[in-house]
Write a protein that holds these residues in place. Structure first.
Motif, PDB file in Angstrom:
ATOM      1  N   ALA A   1      62.421  42.994  46.740  1.00 23.43           N
ATOM      2  CA  ALA A   1      62.867  43.697  45.539  1.00 23.43           C
ATOM      3  C   ALA A   1      62.515  42.975  44.253  1.00 23.43           C
ATOM      4  CB  ALA A   1      64.379  43.904  45.592  1.00 23.43           C
ATOM      5  N   SER A   2      62.439  41.659  44.262  1.00 21.38           N
ATOM      6  CA  SER A   2      62.225  40.947  43.003  1.00 21.38           C
ATOM      7  C   SER A   2      61.040  39.985  43.020  1.00 21.38           C
ATOM      8  CB  SER A   2      63.490  40.185  42.613  1.00 21.38           C
ATOM      9  OG  SER A   2      63.788  39.220  43.590  1.00 21.38           O
ATOM     10  N   VAL A   3      60.912  39.197  44.048  1.00 28.04           N
ATOM     11  CA  VAL A   3      59.873  38.171  44.078  1.00 28.04           C
ATOM     12  C   VAL A   3      58.486  38.796  44.213  1.00 28.04           C
ATOM     13  CG1 VAL A   3      59.005  36.165  45.331  1.00 28.04           C
ATOM     14  CG2 VAL A   3      61.452  36.451  44.969  1.00 28.04           C
ATOM     15  N   ARG A   4      58.339  39.735  45.108  1.00 27.06           N
ATOM     16  CA  ARG A   4      57.035  40.374  45.308  1.00 27.06           C
ATOM     17  C   ARG A   4      56.520  41.062  44.045  1.00 27.06           C
ATOM     18  NH1 ARG A   4      53.492  38.825  48.957  1.00 27.06           N
ATOM     19  NH2 ARG A   4      54.199  39.075  51.068  1.00 27.06           N
ATOM     20  N   PRO A   5      57.308  41.918  43.394  1.00 21.78           N
ATOM     21  CA  PRO A   5      56.807  42.539  42.161  1.00 21.78           C
ATOM     22  C   PRO A   5      56.493  41.515  41.073  1.00 21.78           C
ATOM     23  CG  PRO A   5      58.693  43.759  42.967  1.00 21.78           C
ATOM     24  CD  PRO A   5      58.584  42.519  43.800  1.00 21.78           C
ATOM     25  N   GLY A   6      57.282  40.452  41.007  1.00 19.91           N
ATOM     26  CA  GLY A   6      57.000  39.400  40.030  1.00 19.91           C
ATOM     27  C   GLY A   6      55.667  38.726  40.287  1.00 19.91           C
ATOM     28  N   CYS A   7      55.377  38.486  41.544  1.00 19.79           N
ATOM     29  CA  CYS A   7      54.079  37.884  41.890  1.00 19.79           C
ATOM     30  C   CYS A   7      52.935  38.849  41.610  1.00 19.79           C
ATOM     31  CB  CYS A   7      54.065  37.472  43.349  1.00 19.79           C
ATOM     32  SG  CYS A   7      55.102  36.062  43.721  1.00 19.79           S
ATOM     33  N   GLU A   8      53.143  40.117  41.864  1.00 22.18           N
ATOM     34  CA  GLU A   8      52.086  41.108  41.612  1.00 22.18           C
ATOM     35  C   GLU A   8      51.736  41.173  40.125  1.00 22.18           C
ATOM     36  OE1 GLU A   8      50.328  42.683  43.921  1.00 22.18           O
ATOM     37  OE2 GLU A   8      51.512  41.665  45.445  1.00 22.18           O
ATOM     38  N   VAL A   9      52.717  41.007  39.258  1.00 19.08           N
ATOM     39  CA  VAL A   9      52.471  41.036  37.816  1.00 19.08           C
ATOM     40  C   VAL A   9      51.553  39.893  37.404  1.00 19.08           C
ATOM     41  CG1 VAL A   9      53.590  40.726  35.563  1.00 19.08           C
ATOM     42  CG2 VAL A   9      54.588  42.265  37.247  1.00 19.08           C
ATOM     43  N   LEU A  10      51.679  38.750  38.062  1.00 22.55           N
ATOM     44  CA  LEU A  10      50.840  37.599  37.726  1.00 22.55           C
ATOM     45  C   LEU A  10      49.356  37.866  37.969  1.00 22.55           C
ATOM     46  CD1 LEU A  10      52.971  34.710  39.238  1.00 22.55           C
ATOM     47  CD2 LEU A  10      52.746  35.329  36.834  1.00 22.55           C
ATOM     48  N   TRP A  11      49.041  38.733  38.910  1.00 23.69           N
ATOM     49  CA  TRP A  11      47.650  38.968  39.273  1.00 23.69           C
ATOM     50  C   TRP A  11      47.023  40.113  38.490  1.00 23.69           C
ATOM     51  CZ3 TRP A  11      46.389  34.769  41.368  1.00 23.69           C
ATOM     52  CH2 TRP A  11      47.218  34.110  42.245  1.00 23.69           C
ATOM     53  N   THR A  12      47.704  40.712  37.531  1.00 22.19           N
ATOM     54  CA  THR A  12      47.144  41.845  36.794  1.00 22.19           C
ATOM     55  C   THR A  12      46.142  41.428  35.733  1.00 22.19           C
ATOM     56  OG1 THR A  12      48.998  41.829  35.239  1.00 22.19           O
ATOM     57  CG2 THR A  12      49.163  43.283  37.159  1.00 22.19           C
ATOM     58  N   VAL A  13      46.111  40.153  35.348  1.00 24.32           N
ATOM     59  CA  VAL A  13      45.240  39.721  34.252  1.00 24.32           C
ATOM     60  C   VAL A  13      43.898  39.169  34.732  1.00 24.32           C
ATOM     61  CG1 VAL A  13      47.139  39.281  32.679  1.00 24.32           C
ATOM     62  CG2 VAL A  13      46.353  37.463  34.180  1.00 24.32           C
ATOM     63  N   VAL A  14      43.663  39.105  36.028  1.00 27.28           N
ATOM     64  CA  VAL A  14      42.392  38.585  36.541  1.00 27.28           C
ATOM     65  C   VAL A  14      41.632  39.703  37.246  1.00 27.28           C
ATOM     66  CG1 VAL A  14      43.246  36.231  36.801  1.00 27.28           C
ATOM     67  CG2 VAL A  14      43.466  37.807  38.692  1.00 27.28           C
ATOM     68  N   ASN A  15      40.317  39.512  37.371  1.00 26.95           N
ATOM     69  CA  ASN A  15      39.530  40.548  38.051  1.00 26.95           C
ATOM     70  C   ASN A  15      39.744  40.471  39.567  1.00 26.95           C
ATOM     71  OD1 ASN A  15      37.848  38.563  39.128  1.00 26.95           O
ATOM     72  ND2 ASN A  15      36.376  38.725  37.456  1.00 26.95           N
ATOM     73  N   ARG A  16      39.233  41.446  40.256  1.00 29.97           N
ATOM     74  CA  ARG A  16      39.503  41.601  41.686  1.00 29.97           C
ATOM     75  C   ARG A  16      39.015  40.415  42.527  1.00 29.97           C
ATOM     76  NH1 ARG A  16      39.582  46.916  45.078  1.00 29.97           N
ATOM     77  NH2 ARG A  16      40.522  47.532  43.123  1.00 29.97           N
ATOM     78  N   ALA A  17      37.833  39.907  42.264  1.00 28.82           N
ATOM     79  CA  ALA A  17      37.297  38.791  43.054  1.00 28.82           C
ATOM     80  C   ALA A  17      38.153  37.537  42.886  1.00 28.82           C
ATOM     81  CB  ALA A  17      35.860  38.503  42.653  1.00 28.82           C
ATOM     82  N   GLU A  18      38.521  37.234  41.650  1.00 31.53           N
ATOM     83  CA  GLU A  18      39.373  36.071  41.404  1.00 31.53           C
ATOM     84  C   GLU A  18      40.758  36.265  42.020  1.00 31.53           C
ATOM     85  OE1 GLU A  18      39.330  35.881  37.178  1.00 31.53           O
ATOM     86  OE2 GLU A  18      37.569  34.590  37.103  1.00 31.53           O
ATOM     87  N   LYS A  19      41.219  37.494  41.948  1.00 32.85           N
ATOM     88  CA  LYS A  19      42.546  37.799  42.481  1.00 32.85           C
ATOM     89  C   LYS A  19      42.637  37.478  43.963  1.00 32.85           C
ATOM     90  CE  LYS A  19      45.525  41.801  43.285  1.00 32.85           C
ATOM     91  NZ  LYS A  19      45.704  43.223  43.041  1.00 32.85           N
ATOM     92  N   TYR A  20      41.713  37.977  44.751  1.00 31.11           N
ATOM     93  CA  TYR A  20      41.797  37.788  46.200  1.00 31.11           C
ATOM     94  C   TYR A  20      41.446  36.370  46.624  1.00 31.11           C
ATOM     95  CZ  TYR A  20      42.719  42.699  46.558  1.00 31.11           C
ATOM     96  OH  TYR A  20      43.295  43.928  46.423  1.00 31.11           O
ATOM     97  N   THR A  21      40.653  35.668  45.840  1.00 30.98           N
ATOM     98  CA  THR A  21      40.334  34.284  46.178  1.00 30.98           C
ATOM     99  C   THR A  21      41.519  33.369  45.884  1.00 30.98           C
ATOM    100  OG1 THR A  21      38.028  34.681  45.638  1.00 30.98           O
ATOM    101  CG2 THR A  21      38.726  32.391  45.762  1.00 30.98           C
ATOM    102  N   SER A  22      42.038  33.479  44.688  1.00 29.63           N
ATOM    103  CA  SER A  22      43.123  32.575  44.298  1.00 29.63           C
ATOM    104  C   SER A  22      44.467  32.959  44.896  1.00 29.63           C
ATOM    105  CB  SER A  22      43.230  32.521  42.779  1.00 29.63           C
ATOM    106  OG  SER A  22      43.481  33.806  42.268  1.00 29.63           O
ATOM    107  N   ARG A  23      44.669  34.219  45.132  1.00 30.38           N
ATOM    108  CA  ARG A  23      45.944  34.683  45.662  1.00 30.38           C
ATOM    109  C   ARG A  23      46.244  34.068  47.027  1.00 30.38           C
ATOM    110  NH1 ARG A  23      47.482  41.010  46.147  1.00 30.38           N
ATOM    111  NH2 ARG A  23      49.696  40.725  46.400  1.00 30.38           N
ATOM    112  N   ASN A  24      45.272  34.027  47.898  1.00 30.72           N
ATOM    113  CA  ASN A  24      45.480  33.440  49.221  1.00 30.72           C
ATOM    114  C   ASN A  24      45.837  31.965  49.128  1.00 30.72           C
ATOM    115  OD1 ASN A  24      44.978  35.817  50.578  1.00 30.72           O
ATOM    116  ND2 ASN A  24      42.785  35.441  50.681  1.00 30.72           N
TER     117      ASN A  24
END
Length: 75
Positions: free
Chosen positions: A34-57
């Motif tokens: 309910a809270s942690v997951r959406p908060g983490c998703e917001v952090l990844w909105t400012v980077v492009n898709r390639a950076e997102k999936y590389t750094s997210r893992n």
């Protein structure tokens, strides 16, 4: 009062003390989704898709597994 009834009462009293511990994992998962997951998703909105999936893992592995390791060490 029979022996069977006294055992049943004793078991009921014993279980009534432990129900918060049984509920804790479900509560943790609910709070996380309910809270942690959406908060983490917001952090990844400012980077492009390639950076997102590389750094997210990398970040999620360090945070989740690091938390698991810290919990194990503290016990």
């Amino acid at each position: 009062m029979t022996v069977d009834q006294s055992l049943s009462d004793r078991e009921t009293r014993h279980l009534s003390r432990w129900w918060p511990f049984a509920m804790a994992p479900g509560l943790r998962r609910g709070v996380e989704s309910a809270s942690v997951r959406p908060g983490c998703e917001v952090l990844w909105t400012v980077v492009n898709r390639a950076e997102k999936y590389t750094s997210r893992n990398i970040v999620e592995t360090l945070v989740y597994r690091g938390g698991d390791a810290a919990t194990t060490v503290c016990q």
